[in-house]
Design an enzyme around this catalytic site. Structure first.
Site, PDB file in Angstrom:
ATOM      1  N   HIS A   1       0.977  -1.124   0.092  1.00 45.32           N
ATOM      2  CA  HIS A   1       0.090   0.193   0.001  1.00 45.32           C
ATOM      3  C   HIS A   1       0.856   1.189  -0.089  1.00 45.32           C
ATOM      4  CE1 HIS A   1      -3.422   2.385   0.567  1.00 45.32           C
ATOM      5  NE2 HIS A   1      -3.829   2.069   1.874  1.00 45.32           N
TER       6      HIS A   1
ATOM      7  N   HIS B   1      -2.298  -2.142  -9.847  1.00 42.04           N
ATOM      8  CA  HIS B   1      -3.358  -1.705  -8.712  1.00 42.04           C
ATOM      9  C   HIS B   1      -4.509  -2.609  -9.118  1.00 42.04           C
ATOM     10  CE1 HIS B   1      -5.887   1.283  -6.959  1.00 42.04           C
ATOM     11  NE2 HIS B   1      -4.865   1.757  -6.463  1.00 42.04           N
TER      12      HIS B   1
ATOM     13  N   ASP C   1       2.669   5.624  -6.613  1.00 40.17           N
ATOM     14  CA  ASP C   1       4.022   5.724  -5.949  1.00 40.17           C
ATOM     15  C   ASP C   1       5.200   5.662  -6.919  1.00 40.17           C
ATOM     16  OD1 ASP C   1       2.759   5.570  -3.382  1.00 40.17           O
ATOM     17  OD2 ASP C   1       2.343   3.582  -3.527  1.00 40.17           O
TER      18      ASP C   1
HETATM   19  N1  CMC Z   1       4.923  -6.674 -10.100  1.00 37.84           N
HETATM   20  C1  CMC Z   1       4.971  -7.805 -10.838  1.00 37.84           C
HETATM   21  N2  CMC Z   1       3.786  -8.563 -10.835  1.00 37.84           N
HETATM   22  C2  CMC Z   1       2.535  -8.136 -10.538  1.00 37.84           C
HETATM   23  C3  CMC Z   1       2.745  -6.720  -9.867  1.00 37.84           C
HETATM   24  C4  CMC Z   1       3.990  -5.984  -9.499  1.00 37.84           C
HETATM   25  N3  CMC Z   1       3.839  -4.992  -9.084  1.00 37.84           N
HETATM   26  N4  CMC Z   1       1.665  -6.393  -9.453  1.00 37.84           N
HETATM   27  C5  CMC Z   1       0.707  -7.434  -9.773  1.00 37.84           C
HETATM   28  N5  CMC Z   1       1.424  -8.398 -10.346  1.00 37.84           N
HETATM   29  C6  CMC Z   1       0.760  -9.751 -10.887  1.00 37.84           C
HETATM   30  C7  CMC Z   1       0.569 -10.852  -9.671  1.00 37.84           C
HETATM   31  O1  CMC Z   1       1.627 -11.463  -9.592  1.00 37.84           O
HETATM   32  C8  CMC Z   1      -0.543 -11.390 -10.520  1.00 37.84           C
HETATM   33  O2  CMC Z   1       0.037 -12.406 -11.345  1.00 37.84           O
HETATM   34  P1  CMC Z   1      -0.691 -13.694 -11.824  1.00 37.84           P
HETATM   35  O3  CMC Z   1      -2.124 -13.583 -12.146  1.00 37.84           O
HETATM   36  O4  CMC Z   1       0.109 -14.561 -12.639  1.00 37.84           O
HETATM   37  O5  CMC Z   1      -0.685 -14.541 -10.219  1.00 37.84           O
HETATM   38  C9  CMC Z   1      -1.414 -10.366 -11.402  1.00 37.84           C
HETATM   39  O6  CMC Z   1      -0.457  -9.410 -11.487  1.00 37.84           O
HETATM   40  C10 CMC Z   1      -2.492  -9.955 -10.412  1.00 37.84           C
HETATM   41  O7  CMC Z   1      -1.945  -9.254  -9.326  1.00 37.84           O
HETATM   42  P2  CMC Z   1      -2.498  -9.467  -7.790  1.00 37.84           P
HETATM   43  O8  CMC Z   1      -1.865  -9.458  -6.789  1.00 37.84           O
HETATM   44  O9  CMC Z   1      -3.651 -10.582  -8.025  1.00 37.84           O
HETATM   45  O10 CMC Z   1      -3.254  -8.013  -7.772  1.00 37.84           O
HETATM   46  P3  CMC Z   1      -3.839  -7.366  -6.555  1.00 37.84           P
HETATM   47  O11 CMC Z   1      -5.165  -6.387  -7.117  1.00 37.84           O
HETATM   48  O12 CMC Z   1      -4.311  -8.242  -5.403  1.00 37.84           O
HETATM   49  O13 CMC Z   1      -2.837  -6.495  -5.802  1.00 37.84           O
HETATM   50  C11 CMC Z   1      -1.427  -4.545  -5.840  1.00 37.84           C
HETATM   51  C12 CMC Z   1      -2.532  -5.135  -6.316  1.00 37.84           C
HETATM   52  C13 CMC Z   1      -1.038  -2.860  -5.901  1.00 37.84           C
HETATM   53  C14 CMC Z   1      -1.097  -5.041  -4.211  1.00 37.84           C
HETATM   54  C15 CMC Z   1      -0.160  -5.027  -6.595  1.00 37.84           C
HETATM   55  O14 CMC Z   1      -0.239  -4.916  -7.736  1.00 37.84           O
HETATM   56  C16 CMC Z   1       1.323  -4.748  -6.119  1.00 37.84           C
HETATM   57  O15 CMC Z   1       1.863  -5.743  -5.164  1.00 37.84           O
HETATM   58  N6  CMC Z   1       1.864  -3.664  -6.556  1.00 37.84           N
HETATM   59  C17 CMC Z   1       3.228  -3.433  -6.146  1.00 37.84           C
HETATM   60  C18 CMC Z   1       2.966  -2.464  -4.822  1.00 37.84           C
HETATM   61  C19 CMC Z   1       2.653  -1.295  -5.192  1.00 37.84           C
HETATM   62  O16 CMC Z   1       3.031  -0.506  -6.185  1.00 37.84           O
HETATM   63  N7  CMC Z   1       1.714  -0.908  -4.308  1.00 37.84           N
HETATM   64  C20 CMC Z   1       0.953   0.420  -4.436  1.00 37.84           C
HETATM   65  C21 CMC Z   1      -0.192   0.575  -4.927  1.00 37.84           C
HETATM   66  S1  CMC Z   1      -0.914   2.102  -5.343  1.00 37.84           S
HETATM   67  C22 CMC Z   1      -0.911   3.070  -3.991  1.00 37.84           C
HETATM   68  C23 CMC Z   1      -1.532   2.650  -2.636  1.00 37.84           C
HETATM   69  O17 CMC Z   1      -2.705   1.615  -2.833  1.00 37.84           O
HETATM   70  O18 CMC Z   1      -1.207   2.764  -1.587  1.00 37.84           O
END
Ligand code: CMC
Length: 428
Positions: free
Chosen positions: A268, A307, A363
């Site tokens: 987050h 996201h 971010d």
């Molecule tokens: N790098 C690599 N792969 C990713 C990333 C990433 N940053 N984000 C998602 N994926 C992949 C994930 O591994 C999954 O792949 P698969 O379908 O093969 O398993 C697919 O994309 C869907 O991801 P998810 O984890 O199911 O998506 P989610 O909606 O649960 O997670 C998230 C959203 C923001 C937690 C995630 O994208 C992430 O960890 N991003 C990096 C951390 C980040 O930048 N966070 C800030 C978010 S914006 C500001 C805020 O909210 O604070």
């Protein structure tokens, strides 16, 4: 055009049920009528991470994740970022309308006159070790404020709610800056009421021996825009935490502290700090392909990408990227910017990211600007928490006024043992 209802056939019994569809949703409680026999509890929906569950109605923030649209109270974020001051945007998010001049001046006056913290809070801060993470200090100090304002527990007393709202918005920058000064072993710099909300924060962070701190207007405006972009983002993890704690009728100080704790996680608000560490680790543009291979093989995450809601470019990231160059004209260019731009370009062209609709989020570029204006990496998430305090409070107030809201209490699917009996220790 058919009826606005959903017909569900339970193949276990052959029975058919009808549930009304309102605003594109069915009520989860309507599923409970679906039973195999009268003793059956009824069907529940299972949704870890609330990926497809609306927990509230809200009038505050609108996001269209597919199109990359963000609006505060109906106004496009681009227009707010370009035209509003920080406190003007905060007023809009809090009260639903842009303030008149008179309302604005009163709001600015009220916030400005609540920026001081109780001196005991300052001594409380002194108890932290010199190397304490500022986010830990921030969370604990906001929670500690609850003890200074016991009347904050009167969450249905509108006068008290107004007062605590102003106090919290006014004092979070002071706590944040004090946390930083503590980590540096620097004397605390007290608020200066002649300065803007953002200018005063810079004063509390960076004032040294000068009699009067004068913020650089470009940096002041850059920080103002960054903060406007971070004010609210509907039902994200920390806001959901704020609402969950608030739903138990806890006071707003402890609720904000809890929300800030959720924000501190690297998935987050902690992501901005991680982005910077990642860019430093990559070190130069030549190393980008190797890093992307690690991401694609699941060994690393590309921080600042992806996201839950945006499946398109995060509009906040676009605004930040565009004004980064203005900031760098004053501060000198941050060498990490080249790595970030190249990393973004490459990732956006890679099958892995295209397939999963992964784009830069807010971010990805914010940390590069924070660093250029002299904010240490460990303060990045605190920089997020200051403006998000406005969003948390607006959402909390909305929740308290919503007659449909109840204490947050999800259900579970119990997967453990069925009943078994105690075994004395010497027989185990
Ligand atoms: N790098 C690599 N792969 C990713 C990333 C990433 N940053 N984000 C998602 N994926 C992949 C994930 O591994 C999954 O792949 P698969 O379908 O093969 O398993 C697919 O994309 C869907 O991801 P998810 O984890 O199911 O998506 P989610 O909606 O649960 O997670 C998230 C959203 C923001 C937690 C995630 O994208 C992430 O960890 N991003 C990096 C951390 C980040 O930048 N966070 C800030 C978010 S914006 C500001 C805020 O909210 O604070």
């Amino acid at each position: 055009m058919g009826k606005d209802t959903l017909t569900i056939i339970d193949n276990r019994t052959g029975k058919s049920y009808e549930a009304p569809i309102t605003d594109g949703t069915i009520r989860a409680m309507d599923l409970r009528q679906i039973k195999v026999n009268p003793d059956d509890f009824g069907i529940m929906s299972y949704d870890p991470g609330f990926k497809n569950t609306a927990s509230t109605r809200s009038k505050i923030t609108f996001i269209d994740g597919e199109k990359g649209i963000l609006r505060y109270r109906g106004y496009p974020i681009e227009e707010i970022a370009e035209n509003a001051t920080y406190l003007e945007a905060a007023y809009l998010v809090m009260y639903g309308e842009l303030p008149t001049r008179e309302q604005y001046e009163q709001w600015v006056y009220d916030i400005t006159h609540h920026t001081l913290v109780h001196e005991n809070l300052r001594t409380f801060l002194d108890g932290f070790r010199y190397d304490a993470h500022p986010m830990g200090i921030f969370i604990s100090s906001v929670a500690a404020m609850s003890t200074f304002y016991p009347e904050a527990k009167n969450i249905f007393d509108q006068e008290s709610v107004e007062l605590q709202t102003k106090r919290l918005i006014a004092k979070v920058p002071t706590i944040a800056a004090f946390a930083y000064r503590h980590s540096q072993g620097l004397r605390y710099s007290y608020p200066d009421n002649d300065l803007s909300y953002v200018g005063n924060f810079l004063n509390m962070m960076f004032k040294m021996t000068e009699l009067k701190y004068k913020p650089n207007p470009v940096i002041e405006r850059a920080l103002e825009i960054l903060w406007i972009l971070h004010i609210d983002h509907e039902q994200n993890c920390s806001t959901t935490t704020m609402r969950a704690i608030g739903s138990a009728h806890a006071d707003p100080y402890v609720a904000v502290a809890g929300a800030a704790a959720a924000l501190s996680g690297p998935l987050h608000g902690g992501a901005n700090e991680r982005v910077l560490r990642m860019l430093k680790r990559i070190g130069s543009v030549e190393n980008i392909p190797d890093y992307l291979k690690l991401v694609e093989s699941g060994q690393e995450r590309l921080m600042g990408f992806g996201h839950r809601v945006y499946k398109n470019y995060d509009p906040r990231a676009r605004i930040i990227k565009n004004f980064a160059h203005e900031v760098f004209k004053v501060t000198g260019k941050n060498p990490l910017l080249d790595i970030a731009i190249e990393l973004e370009q490459r990732a956006l062209n890679e099958e892995y990211f295209i397939k999963r609709k992964l784009y830069p989020n807010v971010d990805f570029y914010s940390g590069i600007i924070y660093q250029a204006i002299g904010i240490p990496t460990s303060m990045f998430t605190v920089m997020f928490a200051i403006p998000r305090t406005v969003g948390w409070l607006a959402q909390w107030r909305e929740m308290l006024q919503d007659p449909e809201q109840k204490i947050a209490r999800p259900r579970q699917i119990y997967d453990g043992y069925s009943e078994r009996h105690f075994v004395p220790m010497d027989q185990r």
